[in-house]
Design a protein around this motif. Structure first.
Motif, PDB file in Angstrom:
ATOM      1  N   LEU A 187       3.379   5.996  -5.715  1.00  0.00           N
ATOM      2  CA  LEU A 187       3.110   5.888  -6.943  1.00  0.00           C
ATOM      3  C   LEU A 187       1.983   6.866  -7.420  1.00  0.00           C
ATOM      4  O   LEU A 187       1.881   7.551  -8.456  1.00  0.00           O
ATOM      5  N   ILE A 188       0.875   6.771  -6.583  1.00  0.00           N
ATOM      6  CA  ILE A 188      -0.171   7.993  -6.809  1.00  0.00           C
ATOM      7  C   ILE A 188       0.208   9.303  -6.874  1.00  0.00           C
ATOM      8  O   ILE A 188      -0.030  10.200  -7.704  1.00  0.00           O
ATOM      9  N   GLN A 189       1.172   9.606  -5.834  1.00  0.00           N
ATOM     10  CA  GLN A 189       1.765  10.749  -5.680  1.00  0.00           C
ATOM     11  C   GLN A 189       2.525  11.328  -6.948  1.00  0.00           C
ATOM     12  O   GLN A 189       2.648  12.499  -7.354  1.00  0.00           O
ATOM     13  N   VAL A 190       3.484  10.153  -7.361  1.00  0.00           N
ATOM     14  CA  VAL A 190       4.377  10.477  -8.723  1.00  0.00           C
ATOM     15  C   VAL A 190       3.477  10.831  -9.662  1.00  0.00           C
ATOM     16  O   VAL A 190       3.694  11.794 -10.499  1.00  0.00           O
ATOM     17  N   PHE A 191       2.587  10.041 -10.056  1.00  0.00           N
ATOM     18  CA  PHE A 191       1.600  10.449 -11.090  1.00  0.00           C
ATOM     19  C   PHE A 191       1.165  11.796 -10.868  1.00  0.00           C
ATOM     20  O   PHE A 191       1.048  12.449 -12.016  1.00  0.00           O
ATOM     21  N   PHE A 192       0.543  12.173  -9.770  1.00  0.00           N
ATOM     22  CA  PHE A 192      -0.382  13.282  -9.679  1.00  0.00           C
ATOM     23  C   PHE A 192       0.867  14.656  -9.818  1.00  0.00           C
ATOM     24  O   PHE A 192       0.339  15.498 -10.309  1.00  0.00           O
ATOM     25  N   ARG A 193       1.869  14.388  -9.148  1.00  0.00           N
ATOM     26  CA  ARG A 193       2.742  15.444  -9.332  1.00  0.00           C
ATOM     27  C   ARG A 193       3.345  15.632 -10.669  1.00  0.00           C
ATOM     28  O   ARG A 193       3.401  16.999 -10.931  1.00  0.00           O
ATOM     29  N   TYR A 194       3.860  14.669 -11.192  1.00  0.00           N
ATOM     30  CA  TYR A 194       4.903  14.639 -12.489  1.00  0.00           C
ATOM     31  C   TYR A 194       3.965  14.636 -13.533  1.00  0.00           C
ATOM     32  O   TYR A 194       4.300  15.149 -14.859  1.00  0.00           O
ATOM     33  N   ALA A 237       0.329   9.278   4.374  1.00  0.00           N
ATOM     34  CA  ALA A 237      -0.331   7.868   4.208  1.00  0.00           C
ATOM     35  C   ALA A 237       0.779   6.994   4.143  1.00  0.00           C
ATOM     36  O   ALA A 237       1.078   5.864   4.783  1.00  0.00           O
ATOM     37  N   ALA A 238       1.952   7.315   3.133  1.00  0.00           N
ATOM     38  CA  ALA A 238       3.007   6.474   3.030  1.00  0.00           C
ATOM     39  C   ALA A 238       3.982   6.231   4.535  1.00  0.00           C
ATOM     40  O   ALA A 238       4.497   5.138   4.966  1.00  0.00           O
ATOM     41  N   LEU A 251       0.731  -1.167  -0.012  1.00  0.00           N
ATOM     42  CA  LEU A 251      -0.053   0.134   0.183  1.00  0.00           C
ATOM     43  C   LEU A 251       0.969   1.451  -0.032  1.00  0.00           C
ATOM     44  O   LEU A 251       0.652   2.355  -0.665  1.00  0.00           O
ATOM     45  N   MET A 252       1.927   1.206   0.605  1.00  0.00           N
ATOM     46  CA  MET A 252       2.808   2.501   0.696  1.00  0.00           C
ATOM     47  C   MET A 252       3.460   2.685  -0.560  1.00  0.00           C
ATOM     48  O   MET A 252       3.446   3.728  -1.121  1.00  0.00           O
ATOM     49  N   VAL A 253       3.800   1.494  -1.570  1.00  0.00           N
ATOM     50  CA  VAL A 253       4.128   1.588  -3.041  1.00  0.00           C
ATOM     51  C   VAL A 253       3.039   2.473  -3.629  1.00  0.00           C
ATOM     52  O   VAL A 253       3.494   3.131  -4.422  1.00  0.00           O
ATOM     53  N   VAL A 254       1.900   1.960  -3.442  1.00  0.00           N
ATOM     54  CA  VAL A 254       0.855   2.333  -4.250  1.00  0.00           C
ATOM     55  C   VAL A 254       0.472   3.831  -3.826  1.00  0.00           C
ATOM     56  O   VAL A 254       0.570   4.669  -4.968  1.00  0.00           O
TER      57      VAL A 254
END
Length: 197
Positions: free
Chosen positions: A38-45, A57-58, A32-35
């Motif tokens: 990855l959500i943060q990376v997608f939304f940020r970049y 959350a991570a 879940l931490m990895v998810v």
């Protein structure tokens, strides 16, 4: 020796039953931490719109992962240790040094459990996360922010489990020191712990 084996049995059974559950939950936490990351990376970049909650959350999941996996690692000798001195000693002297170190660790763990209880009770439930919330309004309920005490609770659970493992290791050391080590059920080795074949 029979008394020591009788004292060891409940700790060994508890650890044999509870620690695998902790390992499974720790694996879920890290997934879940990895998810979240990855959500943060997608939304940020990709979307150029960073979300406020994935970082916290991570961290929350990392604390729970640590609290749940550390007792299993401690039980099988998975922590980093400098054991040159202990290996250079005769077997009986090494067992006494090991017992002394386990006793010292027990004192530290008991103190940590007391501190964990202080941080996981009382006023700590009044402090809420700035970004983590449970969105129950999606299902007709009322949303609420996560209490920071849940983060502290991960450390309390970890220290309690580490204390139980430490007591088991002390009893095993005492049994070994009194000459009954060959009759003890072997603990899982590191390869079995990490799932290697």
């Amino acid at each position: 020796m029979g008394l020591l084996k009788g004292l060891l049995m409940p700790f060994q059974i508890f650890n044999d039953l509870v620690l695998p559950v902790g390992r499974g939950l720790a694996v879920l936490c890290i997934a879940l931490m990895v998810v979240c990351i990855l959500i943060q990376v997608f939304f940020r970049y990709v979307l150029n719109n960073a979300l406020p909650w994935p970082d916290e959350a991570a961290r929350f999941l990392m604390l729970w992962m640590t609290g749940l996996i550390a007792p299993s690692a401690y039980r099988v000798g998975g922590f980093v240790a400098i054991d040159m001195f202990e290996r250079a000693l005769p077997r009986a002297a090494a067992a006494i040094v090991s017992l002394f170190l386990l006793g010292t660790s027990l004192l530290v763990l008991i103190t940590a459990v007391q501190l964990g209880m202080d941080h996981s009770s009382g006023m700590s439930w009044n402090f809420k996360s700035s970004t983590l919330w449970v969105p129950l309004d999606w299902v007709g309920g009322k949303s609420f922010k996560v209490a920071l005490a849940w983060m502290y609770m991960s450390l309390l659970v970890g220290f309690i489990l580490l204390t139980i493992v430490n007591i088991e290791l002390i009893l095993r050391s005492l049994i070994t020191l009194t000459g009954g080590g060959e009759s003890l059920k072997p603990l899982s080795d590191v390869e079995e712990f990490v799932g290697a074949e």
